[in-house]
Write a protein that holds these residues in place. Sequence first.
Motif, PDB file in Angstrom:
ATOM      1  N   GLU A 141       0.911  -1.060  -0.031  1.00 50.53           N
ATOM      2  CA  GLU A 141       0.137  -0.030  -0.059  1.00 50.53           C
ATOM      3  C   GLU A 141       0.862   1.361   0.090  1.00 50.53           C
ATOM      4  O   GLU A 141       0.565   2.106  -0.595  1.00 50.53           O
ATOM      5  CB  GLU A 141      -1.101   0.025   1.253  1.00 50.53           C
ATOM      6  CG  GLU A 141      -1.987  -1.097   1.047  1.00 50.53           C
ATOM      7  CD  GLU A 141      -2.952  -1.064   2.244  1.00 50.53           C
ATOM      8  OE1 GLU A 141      -2.908   0.253   2.997  1.00 50.53           O
ATOM      9  OE2 GLU A 141      -3.646  -2.007   2.555  1.00 50.53           O
ATOM     10  N   VAL A 142       2.148   1.065   0.496  1.00 48.19           N
ATOM     11  CA  VAL A 142       2.911   2.311   0.635  1.00 48.19           C
ATOM     12  C   VAL A 142       4.186   2.284  -0.198  1.00 48.19           C
ATOM     13  O   VAL A 142       5.118   3.029   0.070  1.00 48.19           O
ATOM     14  CB  VAL A 142       3.378   2.724   2.028  1.00 48.19           C
ATOM     15  CG1 VAL A 142       1.939   3.103   2.796  1.00 48.19           C
ATOM     16  CG2 VAL A 142       4.104   1.506   2.850  1.00 48.19           C
ATOM     17  N   SER A 143       4.356   1.183  -0.868  1.00 45.06           N
ATOM     18  CA  SER A 143       5.433   0.967  -1.820  1.00 45.06           C
ATOM     19  C   SER A 143       5.664   1.887  -2.860  1.00 45.06           C
ATOM     20  O   SER A 143       4.696   2.318  -3.423  1.00 45.06           O
ATOM     21  CB  SER A 143       5.247  -0.521  -2.185  1.00 45.06           C
ATOM     22  OG  SER A 143       6.501  -0.564  -3.047  1.00 45.06           O
ATOM     23  N   PRO A 144       6.898   2.358  -3.001  1.00 41.68           N
ATOM     24  CA  PRO A 144       6.939   3.516  -4.115  1.00 41.68           C
ATOM     25  C   PRO A 144       6.924   2.923  -5.461  1.00 41.68           C
ATOM     26  O   PRO A 144       6.858   3.551  -6.426  1.00 41.68           O
ATOM     27  CB  PRO A 144       8.666   3.929  -3.987  1.00 41.68           C
ATOM     28  CG  PRO A 144       9.354   2.911  -2.970  1.00 41.68           C
ATOM     29  CD  PRO A 144       7.993   2.116  -2.157  1.00 41.68           C
ATOM     30  N   ASP A 145       6.810   1.398  -5.551  1.00 41.34           N
ATOM     31  CA  ASP A 145       6.619   0.828  -6.752  1.00 41.34           C
ATOM     32  C   ASP A 145       5.838  -0.388  -6.709  1.00 41.34           C
ATOM     33  O   ASP A 145       6.175  -1.324  -5.909  1.00 41.34           O
ATOM     34  CB  ASP A 145       8.113   0.355  -7.530  1.00 41.34           C
ATOM     35  CG  ASP A 145       7.967  -0.225  -8.689  1.00 41.34           C
ATOM     36  OD1 ASP A 145       6.802  -0.682  -9.200  1.00 41.34           O
ATOM     37  OD2 ASP A 145       8.906  -0.178  -9.522  1.00 41.34           O
ATOM     38  N   PRO A 146       4.566  -0.453  -7.234  1.00 38.10           N
ATOM     39  CA  PRO A 146       3.629  -1.653  -6.998  1.00 38.10           C
ATOM     40  C   PRO A 146       4.505  -2.968  -7.564  1.00 38.10           C
ATOM     41  O   PRO A 146       3.659  -4.089  -7.181  1.00 38.10           O
ATOM     42  CB  PRO A 146       2.397  -1.286  -7.647  1.00 38.10           C
ATOM     43  CG  PRO A 146       2.644  -0.173  -8.451  1.00 38.10           C
ATOM     44  CD  PRO A 146       4.036   0.628  -7.948  1.00 38.10           C
ATOM     45  N   GLU A 147       5.497  -2.802  -8.316  1.00 36.03           N
ATOM     46  CA  GLU A 147       5.790  -4.245  -8.864  1.00 36.03           C
ATOM     47  C   GLU A 147       6.665  -4.869  -7.992  1.00 36.03           C
ATOM     48  O   GLU A 147       7.168  -5.798  -8.133  1.00 36.03           O
ATOM     49  CB  GLU A 147       6.484  -3.895 -10.473  1.00 36.03           C
ATOM     50  CG  GLU A 147       5.673  -3.368 -11.447  1.00 36.03           C
ATOM     51  CD  GLU A 147       4.624  -4.404 -11.745  1.00 36.03           C
ATOM     52  OE1 GLU A 147       4.959  -5.537 -11.910  1.00 36.03           O
ATOM     53  OE2 GLU A 147       3.631  -4.225 -12.028  1.00 36.03           O
ATOM     54  N   TRP A 148       7.168  -4.162  -7.017  1.00 36.40           N
ATOM     55  CA  TRP A 148       8.011  -4.707  -6.142  1.00 36.40           C
ATOM     56  C   TRP A 148       7.628  -4.630  -4.620  1.00 36.40           C
ATOM     57  O   TRP A 148       6.623  -3.674  -4.273  1.00 36.40           O
ATOM     58  CB  TRP A 148       9.571  -3.686  -5.852  1.00 36.40           C
ATOM     59  CG  TRP A 148      10.178  -4.018  -7.270  1.00 36.40           C
ATOM     60  CD1 TRP A 148       9.898  -3.189  -8.441  1.00 36.40           C
ATOM     61  CD2 TRP A 148      11.077  -4.899  -7.655  1.00 36.40           C
ATOM     62  NE1 TRP A 148      10.804  -3.741  -9.478  1.00 36.40           N
ATOM     63  CE2 TRP A 148      11.478  -4.713  -8.940  1.00 36.40           C
ATOM     64  CE3 TRP A 148      11.650  -6.187  -7.053  1.00 36.40           C
ATOM     65  CZ2 TRP A 148      12.457  -5.444  -9.780  1.00 36.40           C
ATOM     66  CZ3 TRP A 148      12.705  -6.774  -7.572  1.00 36.40           C
ATOM     67  CH2 TRP A 148      13.049  -6.516  -9.030  1.00 36.40           C
ATOM     68  N   LYS A 149       7.970  -5.481  -3.681  1.00 38.69           N
ATOM     69  CA  LYS A 149       7.774  -5.300  -2.270  1.00 38.69           C
ATOM     70  C   LYS A 149       8.674  -4.663  -1.723  1.00 38.69           C
ATOM     71  O   LYS A 149       9.967  -5.139  -1.821  1.00 38.69           O
ATOM     72  CB  LYS A 149       7.626  -6.863  -1.687  1.00 38.69           C
ATOM     73  CG  LYS A 149       6.635  -7.507  -2.148  1.00 38.69           C
ATOM     74  CD  LYS A 149       5.228  -7.269  -1.628  1.00 38.69           C
ATOM     75  CE  LYS A 149       4.057  -8.230  -2.308  1.00 38.69           C
ATOM     76  NZ  LYS A 149       2.711  -7.831  -2.065  1.00 38.69           N
ATOM     77  N   SER A 150       8.660  -3.505  -0.938  1.00 33.02           N
ATOM     78  CA  SER A 150       9.792  -2.782  -0.262  1.00 33.02           C
ATOM     79  C   SER A 150       9.231  -2.285   1.167  1.00 33.02           C
ATOM     80  O   SER A 150       8.183  -1.962   1.306  1.00 33.02           O
ATOM     81  CB  SER A 150      10.040  -1.501  -1.356  1.00 33.02           C
ATOM     82  OG  SER A 150       9.010  -0.702  -1.575  1.00 33.02           O
ATOM     83  N   ILE A 151      10.250  -2.288   1.865  1.00 31.52           N
ATOM     84  CA  ILE A 151      10.226  -1.660   3.231  1.00 31.52           C
ATOM     85  C   ILE A 151      11.247  -0.868   3.318  1.00 31.52           C
ATOM     86  O   ILE A 151      12.299  -0.945   2.892  1.00 31.52           O
ATOM     87  CB  ILE A 151       9.820  -2.664   4.333  1.00 31.52           C
ATOM     88  CG1 ILE A 151      10.968  -3.761   4.459  1.00 31.52           C
ATOM     89  CG2 ILE A 151       8.683  -3.716   3.845  1.00 31.52           C
ATOM     90  CD1 ILE A 151      11.078  -4.630   5.423  1.00 31.52           C
TER      91      ILE A 151
END
Length: 162
Positions: A141-151
């Motif tokens: 929901e807050v990822s800068p790129d929906p194609e990647w999972k990021s924290i």
Amino acid sequence: LFILYKVTINKKKLLKINNIMDGKRKFTPETIDELKANEVFVFGSNRNGNHYGGAAKVAYEKFGAEWGVGEGHTGQSYALPTLDENMEKVTEDELEDSFAKLIGYADDNRQLTFYVTKVGCGIAGWDIETVKRCFWKGAAEVSPDPEWKSIPSNVIIPEEFV
């Protein structure tokens, strides 16, 4: 700086999250007895903020969690609601939203390191796979790129979340 995870499907069609940065991801320890001044203990709470047992009790007794605060940052603690006001599990959507709030807050407070525990997997009765799924949906929901999972790099997670 965000730590990026690529989501791939292996031959058995199981999700596998690969750390593509450096392979040296730090994980939340099983037990946390002390924190440095810039570290925050993320624990599962109830919406009433009654920190009677489990990690919530530790947060209250050791890390400054405030009685009556069921979500958010107080002292060196961050309450993440896994139970509602009636001590029933929150919905998965609510848990995802709470994880998204945490990740957004951590991103705005890069001077702090957030140690996410296995929230909800004790007294609240959540299974680790459901919490893991909710965590990554919240992260998306807050990822800068929906194609990647990021924290954010200042969010430390249990190894079971990978």
